[in-house]
Motif scaffolding. Sequence first.
Motif, PDB file in Angstrom:
ATOM      1  N   PHE A  88      54.115  57.994  49.187  1.00  0.00           N
ATOM      2  CA  PHE A  88      53.151  57.999  48.080  1.00  0.00           C
ATOM      3  C   PHE A  88      53.515  56.977  47.007  1.00  0.00           C
ATOM      4  O   PHE A  88      52.628  56.440  46.330  1.00  0.00           O
ATOM      5  CB  PHE A  88      53.049  59.400  47.479  1.00  0.00           C
ATOM      6  CG  PHE A  88      52.483  60.419  48.439  1.00  0.00           C
ATOM      7  CD1 PHE A  88      51.499  60.058  49.344  1.00  0.00           C
ATOM      8  CD2 PHE A  88      52.950  61.720  48.447  1.00  0.00           C
ATOM      9  CE1 PHE A  88      50.973  60.987  50.236  1.00  0.00           C
ATOM     10  CE2 PHE A  88      52.431  62.659  49.340  1.00  0.00           C
ATOM     11  CZ  PHE A  88      51.442  62.284  50.234  1.00  0.00           C
ATOM     12  N   LEU A  89      54.807  56.690  46.835  1.00  0.00           N
ATOM     13  CA  LEU A  89      55.183  55.643  45.886  1.00  0.00           C
ATOM     14  C   LEU A  89      54.722  54.278  46.394  1.00  0.00           C
ATOM     15  O   LEU A  89      54.280  53.429  45.606  1.00  0.00           O
ATOM     16  CB  LEU A  89      56.695  55.651  45.657  1.00  0.00           C
ATOM     17  CG  LEU A  89      57.221  56.798  44.792  1.00  0.00           C
ATOM     18  CD1 LEU A  89      58.748  56.773  44.731  1.00  0.00           C
ATOM     19  CD2 LEU A  89      56.644  56.743  43.377  1.00  0.00           C
ATOM     20  N   PHE A  90      54.811  54.052  47.696  1.00  0.00           N
ATOM     21  CA  PHE A  90      54.294  52.800  48.246  1.00  0.00           C
ATOM     22  C   PHE A  90      52.784  52.690  48.037  1.00  0.00           C
ATOM     23  O   PHE A  90      52.251  51.590  47.895  1.00  0.00           O
ATOM     24  CB  PHE A  90      54.619  52.703  49.741  1.00  0.00           C
ATOM     25  CG  PHE A  90      56.088  52.512  50.033  1.00  0.00           C
ATOM     26  CD1 PHE A  90      56.862  51.659  49.260  1.00  0.00           C
ATOM     27  CD2 PHE A  90      56.703  53.191  51.076  1.00  0.00           C
ATOM     28  CE1 PHE A  90      58.217  51.473  49.526  1.00  0.00           C
ATOM     29  CE2 PHE A  90      58.045  53.018  51.357  1.00  0.00           C
ATOM     30  CZ  PHE A  90      58.811  52.153  50.579  1.00  0.00           C
ATOM     31  N   CYS A  91      52.096  53.836  48.009  1.00  0.00           N
ATOM     32  CA  CYS A  91      50.637  53.834  47.800  1.00  0.00           C
ATOM     33  C   CYS A  91      50.251  53.341  46.414  1.00  0.00           C
ATOM     34  O   CYS A  91      49.089  52.962  46.187  1.00  0.00           O
ATOM     35  CB  CYS A  91      50.067  55.237  48.028  1.00  0.00           C
ATOM     36  SG  CYS A  91      50.025  55.760  49.772  1.00  0.00           S
ATOM     37  N   HIS A  92      51.200  53.331  45.467  1.00  0.00           N
ATOM     38  CA  HIS A  92      50.889  52.833  44.120  1.00  0.00           C
ATOM     39  C   HIS A  92      50.492  51.354  44.145  1.00  0.00           C
ATOM     40  O   HIS A  92      49.807  50.887  43.231  1.00  0.00           O
ATOM     41  CB  HIS A  92      52.097  53.021  43.193  1.00  0.00           C
ATOM     42  CG  HIS A  92      52.269  54.431  42.707  1.00  0.00           C
ATOM     43  ND1 HIS A  92      52.528  55.481  43.548  1.00  0.00           N
ATOM     44  CD2 HIS A  92      52.226  54.961  41.449  1.00  0.00           C
ATOM     45  CE1 HIS A  92      52.644  56.604  42.836  1.00  0.00           C
ATOM     46  NE2 HIS A  92      52.456  56.302  41.563  1.00  0.00           N
ATOM     47  N   THR A  93      50.913  50.628  45.161  1.00  0.00           N
ATOM     48  CA  THR A  93      50.560  49.206  45.237  1.00  0.00           C
ATOM     49  C   THR A  93      49.078  49.006  45.550  1.00  0.00           C
ATOM     50  O   THR A  93      48.567  47.887  45.445  1.00  0.00           O
ATOM     51  CB  THR A  93      51.398  48.499  46.319  1.00  0.00           C
ATOM     52  OG1 THR A  93      51.151  49.114  47.596  1.00  0.00           O
ATOM     53  CG2 THR A  93      52.883  48.614  46.002  1.00  0.00           C
ATOM     54  N   LEU A  94      48.373  50.089  45.933  1.00  0.00           N
ATOM     55  CA  LEU A  94      46.957  50.004  46.295  1.00  0.00           C
ATOM     56  C   LEU A  94      46.031  50.318  45.121  1.00  0.00           C
ATOM     57  O   LEU A  94      44.802  50.291  45.270  1.00  0.00           O
ATOM     58  CB  LEU A  94      46.649  50.959  47.457  1.00  0.00           C
ATOM     59  CG  LEU A  94      47.508  50.798  48.717  1.00  0.00           C
ATOM     60  CD1 LEU A  94      47.141  51.857  49.751  1.00  0.00           C
ATOM     61  CD2 LEU A  94      47.354  49.400  49.308  1.00  0.00           C
ATOM     62  N   VAL A  95      46.592  50.630  43.951  1.00  0.00           N
ATOM     63  CA  VAL A  95      45.792  51.018  42.784  1.00  0.00           C
ATOM     64  C   VAL A  95      44.889  49.856  42.349  1.00  0.00           C
ATOM     65  O   VAL A  95      45.332  48.705  42.264  1.00  0.00           O
ATOM     66  CB  VAL A  95      46.710  51.434  41.619  1.00  0.00           C
ATOM     67  CG1 VAL A  95      45.943  51.514  40.313  1.00  0.00           C
ATOM     68  CG2 VAL A  95      47.362  52.776  41.931  1.00  0.00           C
ATOM     69  N   VAL A  96      43.593  50.189  42.058  1.00  0.00           N
ATOM     70  CA  VAL A  96      42.654  49.154  41.604  1.00  0.00           C
ATOM     71  C   VAL A  96      42.021  49.500  40.251  1.00  0.00           C
ATOM     72  O   VAL A  96      41.489  48.608  39.576  1.00  0.00           O
ATOM     73  CB  VAL A  96      41.530  48.938  42.647  1.00  0.00           C
ATOM     74  CG1 VAL A  96      42.096  48.342  43.927  1.00  0.00           C
ATOM     75  CG2 VAL A  96      40.781  50.235  42.937  1.00  0.00           C
ATOM     76  N   ASP A  97      42.043  50.799  39.861  1.00  0.00           N
ATOM     77  CA  ASP A  97      41.478  51.196  38.581  1.00  0.00           C
ATOM     78  C   ASP A  97      42.160  52.485  38.122  1.00  0.00           C
ATOM     79  O   ASP A  97      43.055  52.999  38.800  1.00  0.00           O
ATOM     80  CB  ASP A  97      39.955  51.374  38.656  1.00  0.00           C
ATOM     81  CG  ASP A  97      39.523  52.343  39.754  1.00  0.00           C
ATOM     82  OD1 ASP A  97      40.341  53.192  40.175  1.00  0.00           O
ATOM     83  OD2 ASP A  97      38.367  52.255  40.202  1.00  0.00           O
ATOM     84  N   PHE A  98      41.748  53.002  36.962  1.00  0.00           N
ATOM     85  CA  PHE A  98      42.413  54.185  36.406  1.00  0.00           C
ATOM     86  C   PHE A  98      42.228  55.409  37.297  1.00  0.00           C
ATOM     87  O   PHE A  98      43.162  56.200  37.470  1.00  0.00           O
ATOM     88  CB  PHE A  98      41.864  54.470  35.005  1.00  0.00           C
ATOM     89  CG  PHE A  98      42.555  55.609  34.305  1.00  0.00           C
ATOM     90  CD1 PHE A  98      43.882  55.495  33.904  1.00  0.00           C
ATOM     91  CD2 PHE A  98      41.886  56.791  34.051  1.00  0.00           C
ATOM     92  CE1 PHE A  98      44.532  56.537  33.261  1.00  0.00           C
ATOM     93  CE2 PHE A  98      42.525  57.846  33.397  1.00  0.00           C
ATOM     94  CZ  PHE A  98      43.850  57.722  33.013  1.00  0.00           C
TER      95      PHE A  98
END
Length: 407
Positions: A88-98
């Motif tokens: 799930f920490l690796f998934c933070h790289t996929l963030v695009v908006d709030f």
Amino acid sequence: MKYNSTTPYFILFSLWLLVFSASSQIMIIAPILPEIGQTLNTPIELLGNLITVYAVMVGVFAIIMGPFSDKIGRRKILLIGTGGMAVFLFCHTLVVDFKSFLLVRAMAGMAGGVLSGAAVAYVGDYFPYEKRGWANGWVMSGIAVGQILGIPLGTFLAEQFGFKSPFLVFGIVMSLTFILIYIKVPQPNVELHTDKLTILSTFTKYINLLKRKDVSFVALCYLLMFLSLSVFIIYFPTWLEDSFDSSLTTIGYIFAVGGIANVIAGPSSGWISDKIGRKNMIITSCLGLSVLMTGTTFFITELSFAFILFPVAMILIAMRISPFQALSSELVKSNNRGTMMSLLVAIGQVGYGLGGTVAGPLYSIKGYASNTYFGAFAIFLTALVVWKFVPEPKLKSTPIPEPSIVE
């Protein structure tokens, strides 16, 4: 699967690394809130919800996983939690908006809930009560080192490469933690819960715990402690930036100095509490924090004074953490310890989430002084509850057990 003989010190290092990476990915949110707000074009009063959504998911999954921890053993829970957190920490790289950031913080909170009380419960299983203050002190010093190394590194990365980069680094560290636990950390040789787990039986276990006065008052203390901490600390970096035009790197240094103070005070506080009892340390810490929080905005009239006040706050927090965890873990037997610690963590996260929800409106309407007064009052109430209603288990000399061999 067989494991070679494992020393208590290797176990402590594995749990320490878990606490370091898990706490760093939580703490980094507050210092980089301004960067997140600017990048995602989000109003300041909404940013505290990043803290709230994580805390809510930790609380929910801590409640769910606590009884499973007592049934399948602490080692399996540690593996599930560290593996999930890394992903799930690796998934933070996929963030695009709030909204997407809220989603991945919720996912990380799920893994945090699995891990919630696992490290402390493991210490409770493996180490005798008379050594748990010392052991918890070393494990929880991972939080302090997170401030010394993790937060300055995270703020530097966020300033240079964007707010996603710290989470990628902490994901790598959590992956290493998973590997270490899988290879070396055994399941302690303790009694596990053997009854069938159902929704009703799980609910009954929690209700029976809360019916006990000692547990209910300790739970109230966790609620108040986490509430006061979140209200005080979440907008502390934002206040420094607004009032003194502080950079993210400087804020990282302030957290680092606080971490140095914490890493020095943590193990020694646990060791001292093994000798003199837990309650005296906890009450002293709470009263000291109440005074410090009240005077924060009066004392810090220029940025350099934050380098003095924040380390003092970290020392006082360190004086409370290890003794309270050691005391709490002794209130129940090993086959209920995971449920107990998960319950306390969940209630603490409720407090932390409430703090995240009210901290933003308090800051935007009345200024940071209202945050400090609110936090000071909550931690003062904690001292009163501990003094009047929380019991002190007896101390006695017991050797550290040999590690078990797990097939």
